[in-house]
Write an enzyme that holds these catalytic residues in place. Structure first.
Site, mmCIF file in Angstrom:
data_model
loop_
_atom_site.group_PDB
_atom_site.id
_atom_site.type_symbol
_atom_site.label_atom_id
_atom_site.label_comp_id
_atom_site.label_asym_id
_atom_site.label_seq_id
_atom_site.Cartn_x
_atom_site.Cartn_y
_atom_site.Cartn_z
ATOM 1 N N HIS A 172 -6.126 -10.902 4.040
ATOM 2 C CA HIS A 172 -5.796 -9.562 3.545
ATOM 3 C C HIS A 172 -5.270 -8.605 4.587
ATOM 4 O O HIS A 172 -4.968 -7.455 4.258
ATOM 5 C CB HIS A 172 -7.025 -8.915 2.906
ATOM 6 C CG HIS A 172 -7.285 -9.386 1.521
ATOM 7 N ND1 HIS A 172 -6.713 -8.786 0.423
ATOM 8 C CD2 HIS A 172 -8.032 -10.394 1.050
ATOM 9 C CE1 HIS A 172 -7.117 -9.413 -0.668
ATOM 10 N NE2 HIS A 172 -7.920 -10.397 -0.316
ATOM 11 N N LYS A 209 -5.466 6.823 -1.444
ATOM 12 C CA LYS A 209 -5.823 5.521 -0.883
ATOM 13 C C LYS A 209 -6.872 5.788 0.184
ATOM 14 O O LYS A 209 -7.114 6.937 0.534
ATOM 15 C CB LYS A 209 -4.602 4.826 -0.284
ATOM 16 C CG LYS A 209 -3.787 5.733 0.653
ATOM 17 C CD LYS A 209 -2.544 5.052 1.213
ATOM 18 C CE LYS A 209 -1.415 4.880 0.224
ATOM 19 N NZ LYS A 209 -1.186 3.499 -0.176
ATOM 20 N N ARG A 210 -7.479 4.732 0.724
ATOM 21 C CA ARG A 210 -8.428 4.961 1.801
ATOM 22 C C ARG A 210 -7.749 5.673 2.969
ATOM 23 O O ARG A 210 -6.561 5.492 3.217
ATOM 24 C CB ARG A 210 -9.009 3.622 2.275
ATOM 25 C CG ARG A 210 -10.060 3.091 1.348
ATOM 26 C CD ARG A 210 -11.200 4.056 1.162
ATOM 27 N NE ARG A 210 -11.967 4.203 2.381
ATOM 28 C CZ ARG A 210 -13.099 3.564 2.630
ATOM 29 N NH1 ARG A 210 -13.614 2.730 1.746
ATOM 30 N NH2 ARG A 210 -13.727 3.762 3.773
ATOM 31 N N LYS A 231 -2.237 3.945 7.439
ATOM 32 C CA LYS A 231 -1.680 4.410 6.161
ATOM 33 C C LYS A 231 -0.961 5.755 6.302
ATOM 34 O O LYS A 231 -0.243 6.195 5.417
ATOM 35 C CB LYS A 231 -2.783 4.496 5.100
ATOM 36 C CG LYS A 231 -3.337 3.132 4.674
ATOM 37 C CD LYS A 231 -4.479 3.284 3.671
ATOM 38 C CE LYS A 231 -5.107 1.973 3.260
ATOM 39 N NZ LYS A 231 -4.351 1.269 2.186
ATOM 40 N N THR A 270 -1.671 -2.001 -3.547
ATOM 41 C CA THR A 270 -1.631 -2.175 -4.999
ATOM 42 C C THR A 270 -1.518 -0.812 -5.676
ATOM 43 O O THR A 270 -1.069 -0.716 -6.816
ATOM 44 C CB THR A 270 -2.887 -2.884 -5.535
ATOM 45 O OG1 THR A 270 -4.045 -2.229 -5.014
ATOM 46 C CG2 THR A 270 -2.890 -4.348 -5.146
ATOM 47 N N LYS A 323 0.542 0.686 -9.228
ATOM 48 C CA LYS A 323 -0.007 1.520 -10.309
ATOM 49 C C LYS A 323 0.883 2.741 -10.534
ATOM 50 O O LYS A 323 1.120 3.146 -11.682
ATOM 51 C CB LYS A 323 -1.433 1.956 -9.964
ATOM 52 C CG LYS A 323 -2.397 0.799 -9.711
ATOM 53 C CD LYS A 323 -3.696 1.284 -9.039
ATOM 54 C CE LYS A 323 -4.444 0.145 -8.385
ATOM 55 N NZ LYS A 323 -5.554 0.625 -7.512
HETATM 56 C C1 PLP Z 1 -5.686 0.719 -6.222
HETATM 57 C C2 PLP Z 1 -6.789 1.395 -5.528
HETATM 58 C C3 PLP Z 1 -6.904 1.330 -4.138
HETATM 59 C C4 PLP Z 1 -5.871 0.631 -3.276
HETATM 60 O O1 PLP Z 1 -4.850 1.554 -2.980
HETATM 61 P P1 PLP Z 1 -3.730 1.245 -1.861
HETATM 62 O O2 PLP Z 1 -2.787 2.379 -2.015
HETATM 63 O O3 PLP Z 1 -3.113 -0.056 -2.223
HETATM 64 O O4 PLP Z 1 -4.421 1.238 -0.558
HETATM 65 C C5 PLP Z 1 -7.939 1.986 -3.518
HETATM 66 N N1 PLP Z 1 -8.852 2.666 -4.238
HETATM 67 C C6 PLP Z 1 -8.776 2.774 -5.573
HETATM 68 C C7 PLP Z 1 -9.799 3.557 -6.309
HETATM 69 C C8 PLP Z 1 -7.752 2.138 -6.268
HETATM 70 O O5 PLP Z 1 -7.692 2.225 -7.609
#
Ligand code: PLP
Length: 819
Positions: free
Chosen positions: A358, A546-547, A552, A654, A658
């Site tokens: 990952h 995101k985190r 990032k 991911t 979305k």
């Molecule tokens: C999809 C998702 C993530 C991952 O987000 P990235 O932008 O790919 O880092 C993290 N937290 C939550 C709650 C999510 O739904």
């Protein structure tokens, strides 16, 4: 799809549940009590399907997947279960008749936040797709008493509070005490020889805990298939360990009790970061041992106790290296408990285990000190040593005399156990999670392994489930899509490309943009309630959720907001469409610079949001406690998706998928799955900026670059950076953001200056924003772009990802369930 839920029966059940659970009549019940009552009522129906699914799996002896993961970021279950049971209308109507609103009832459910971020959410999406596609699968994990901490923002700072998700009881789980098993820690290895001279290994002097599984149903969409998420709780072996107590070994009894209590207490809040904590190693072995013991027992029961062909019916997928102990634990079970030889056990193990990588971030690579590993898991360590010994022999045979190869590839080296190497050597498949990521693995990070065993390597680009992230998260758009092209997209997302027929149709554009507007109104309301900030739903909603992590680059985003603000202040007539910059991110509790970045975002928000002179042209909002349930509201409302990681650092992402599905344009680097998003949507419908992965990797090989040059030559950037240290955003403490300033410019520490190339990419990022600003003002063009994003998102369903795992790695058998 038709549901099996009967309205009259459901209503009776809810009333009955409220009565027996709470001694109340329905009109006295609180929303939380109604949530529990509805959930129990639905669980009743789910269980019929669950039992039927398992009967069918047993009858057909279908090959089963065990998805091993430390994290499952499930999000709320009630709403999702209702949708997958296709009982939305029925439940909604029954609740209305009883005087309750379904949304309010859904809001009563705490998020089971048993994950940090993307990795845990991927596991959750995979379970949804596995059930919907009809593949037998268990998710195997830990029932953390406290999941991901809840984030409070106080005075702009993150404060972590315990996430007590089990406080009111979790209605969908079932305790399965009959599958409890023992997991052993510490002690020493015993060896006995049998009459043939063969050695048999055992353990003595250990402490142990009782692992007790709780099962959660994973409901497939409209197909009666229900799989299982099995999460393990730890209990003391005997609450009153009379045995030990009588022998005066009171200490040992107490220790075993504490071990059990501690082991499942919390999820470590690190995302993409290895902390090396002893308790974490215990957690890993705990759930792996329990999961594998039950898997082997289940297989034996169905196959006359003969495990030699287990690989024909069982696959173990390791979600990152956290579960890679599975390789050694399976060897232990097969040799010590099933009496197989090393060779026989190794054949089974390496035909059952597969590994997903990952990350290439160095700080995420798990390496356990030998001292710790061997003390805690003496038998497992002995097995890892032997795996290593044999593997090193293989390296020597392949590359005679090449000691560098051994240094680079050995599993045990320099006093440490390298878990990624254990996972690779013990697996028949090693996959990355996006095309670019897999390429980097093959060409750089895992190059030596790729050269020695290329047949193991493959790519599985991540995906998301459209059932949660469109059908549930965005009912307005979901219904609109269904009206246009039928509901086939719900189980076959590529169908959504039929929307391309409508992307230039004025009426359809109007409808699409109107839905986006209504979703922005919904998010604006959420922001007003939670932040007290008024945001204009007509402004551009530019979102980064995101985190929080340096790679990032939330810092790039907020520095750029500061840059735009300065421009607006010095050129009040500048053409600039009103923007709302929305952030949401948890930082690991011990990650100081990440937490300081949160403070910076909130400080910038305070200044800008209260500056009347800019006429509300910019608003900055930090959404507290980002998690799956509020993510659903956020994605639906986004115009711009910020995917701005330093190229090569984000394995896939991911969140980007979305946003795309919900009709937002990507503002991103050529990193992770952004590359494939661009491929699908076309370069006119995404805005790409910044260095490529190759450029980044080249700079890294040559010791970085000189950010001082940019600082000296670009006055606007210099002004932004000076505002970090002149008290512009922190008048009470001008030094507050000094560390961030230093991280960008100084070589004061061992780190390179600006490790993540923020200043290097800055002006290119600015141009990307100017482009977006321009595009948005042509509403026809914009509608075309965002509709194309939705229409081209078909590839990014986790149904596709799972089908590829099944075809190319797991070879599972499908089941069909008739009731
Ligand atoms: C999809 C998702 C993530 C991952 O987000 P990235 O932008 O790919 O880092 C993290 N937290 C939550 C709650 C999510 O739904």
């Amino acid at each position: 799809m038709k549901t099996t839920i009967d309205k009259a029966e459901l209503k009776k059940q809810i009333i009955y549940n409220v009565k027996t659970l709470y001694r109340k009549t329905i009109d006295e019940a609180t929303p939380q009590q109604v949530f529990q009552a509805v959930s129990y009522a639905l669980k009743d129906d789910i269980i019929d399907q669950w039992i039927a699914t398992h009967k069918e799996i047993e009858r057909t002896d279908a090959k089963t997947l065990y998805y091993l993961s430390m994290e499952f970021l499930m999000g709320r279950a009630l709403g999702n279960n209702i949708l997958n049971l296709c009982a939305q209308d029925e439940v909604k109507e029954v609740l209305e008749e009883l005087g309750f609103d379904l949304n309010t009832i859904e809001d009563q459910e705490p998020d089971p936040a048993l994950g940090n971020g993307g990795l845990g959410r991927l596991a959750a999406c995979f379970l949804d797709s596995l059930a919907t596609l009809g593949y037998p699968a268990y998710g195997c994990g830990i029932r953390y008493k406290y999941g991901m901490f809840a984030q409070k923002i106080e005075d702009g700072y993150q404060r972590e509070v315990p996430d007590d998700w089990l406080r009111d009881g979790y209605p969908f789980e079932i305790r399965r005490a009959e599958y409890a098993c023992e997991v052993k820690f510490g002690g020493y290895v015993t060896v006995t020889k049998d009459e043939t001279g063969r050695e048999h290994f055992g353990q003595a002097g250990y402490q142990s805990v009782r692992a007790v599984p709780y099962d959660l149903p994973i409901v497939g969409y409209g197909n009666n298939v229900v799989n299982t998420l099995r999460i393990w709780d730890a209990e003391p072996i005997n609450t009153f360990n009379l045995d030990s107590f009588d022998k005066g070994d009171y200490q040992k009894a107490v220790e075993q009790e504490n071990l059990a209590k501690n082991i499942v207490e919390v999820l470590y809040p690190n995302d993409n970061h290895y902390a090396g904590k002893e308790l974490r190693l215990k957690q890993q072995y705990f759930f792996i041992s329990a999961s594998l013991q039950t898997a082997v027992n289940k297989y034996k029961k169905a196959h006359n106790g003969d495990v030699t062909k287990m690989y024909e019916k069982v696959a173990f997928q390791m979600n990152d290296t956290h579960p890679s102990m599975a390789v050694a634990e399976l060897m232990r079970i097969l040799m010590d408990e099933e009496n197989l030889t090393w060779e026989a056990a190794w054949e089974i193990t390496t035909k059952c285990c597969a590994y997903t990588n990952h990350t290439i971030m160095a700080e995420a690579l798990e390496k356990w000190p030998i001292e710790l590993f061997s003390r805690l898991l003496p038998r497992i360590y002995g097995i890892v040593e032997e795996i290593n010994r044999r593997f090193v022999e293989e390296i020597e045979a392949t590359y005679p005399g090449n000691h560098e190869k051994i240094a680079k590839m050995a599993i045990i080296y320099d006093g440490q156990v390298r878990m990624a190497h254990l996972a690779i050597v013990g697996s028949y498949s090693v996959n990355g999670v996006a095309k670019l990521h897999t390429e980097i693995l093959e060409k750089q990070e895992l190059k030596d392994f790729y050269q020695m065993m290329p047949e193991k390597f493959n790519n599985k680009t991540n995906g998301i489930t459209q059932r949660r992230f469109l059908l549930h998260a965005n009912p307005l758009l979901a219904n609109w899509v269904t009206d246009k092209i039928s509901d086939a997209w719900i189980t076959n997302l590529p169908e959504i490309s039929k929307l391309k027929l409508f992307v230039d149709d004025p009426k359809s554009q109007q409808e699409f943009m109107n839905i986006k507007y209504q979703n922005k109104v919904r998010l604006a309301k959420y922001i007003k309630e939670h932040n007290g900030i008024d945001v204009d739903p007509r402004s551009i909603f530019d979102v980064q959720v995101k985190r929080l992590h340096e790679y990032k680059r939330q810092l790039l985003n907020i520095l750029h907001v500061m840059y735009i603000y300065n421009e607006l202040k010095s050129h009040p007539d500048m053409e600039y469409y009103p923007h709302t910059f929305i952030f949401g991110a948890k930082a690991a509790a011990g990650y100081r610079r990440a937490k300081l970045t949160i403070k910076l975002i909130n400080s910038v928000a305070d200044v800008i949001n209260n500056d009347k002179s800019i006429n509300g042209k910019i608003k900055v909002v930090f959404i507290e406690n980002y998690r799956v349930s509020n993510a659903e509201i956020i994605f639906a409302a986004a115009d711009v998706s910020e995917q701005i990681s330093t190229a090569s650092k984000e394995a896939s992402g991911t969140g980007n998928m979305k946003f795309m599905l919900n009709g937002a344009i990507t503002c991103g680097t050529l990193d992770g799955a952004n590359v494939e998003i661009l491929e699908e949507v076309g370069k006119d419908n995404a805005v790409i900026f910044g260095m490529t992965a190759d450029e980044v990797i080249n700079y890294e090989k040559n010791g970085g670059y000189d950010p001082m040059q940019i600082f000296n030559e670009n006055q606007e950037i210099r002004q932004v950076l000076m505002q970090l240290i002149n008290g512009f955003y922190s008048p009470q403490d001008p030094e507050l953001f000094r560390d961030i300033y230093n991280s960008l410019l100084n070589t004061y520490s061992s780190d390179r200056a600006d490790t993540y190339f923020i200043l290097k990419d800055f002006m290119s990022y600015h141009e990307a924003h100017m482009k977006i600003n321009e595009l948005y003002q042509d509403q026809t063009r914009w509608a075309h772009i965002v509709m194309m994003n939705t229409a081209c998102s078909g590839k990014f369903t986790s149904d596709r990802t799972i089908q590829q795992y099944v075809d190319e790695i797991w070879e599972l058998d499908k089941v069909t369930v008739e009731l």
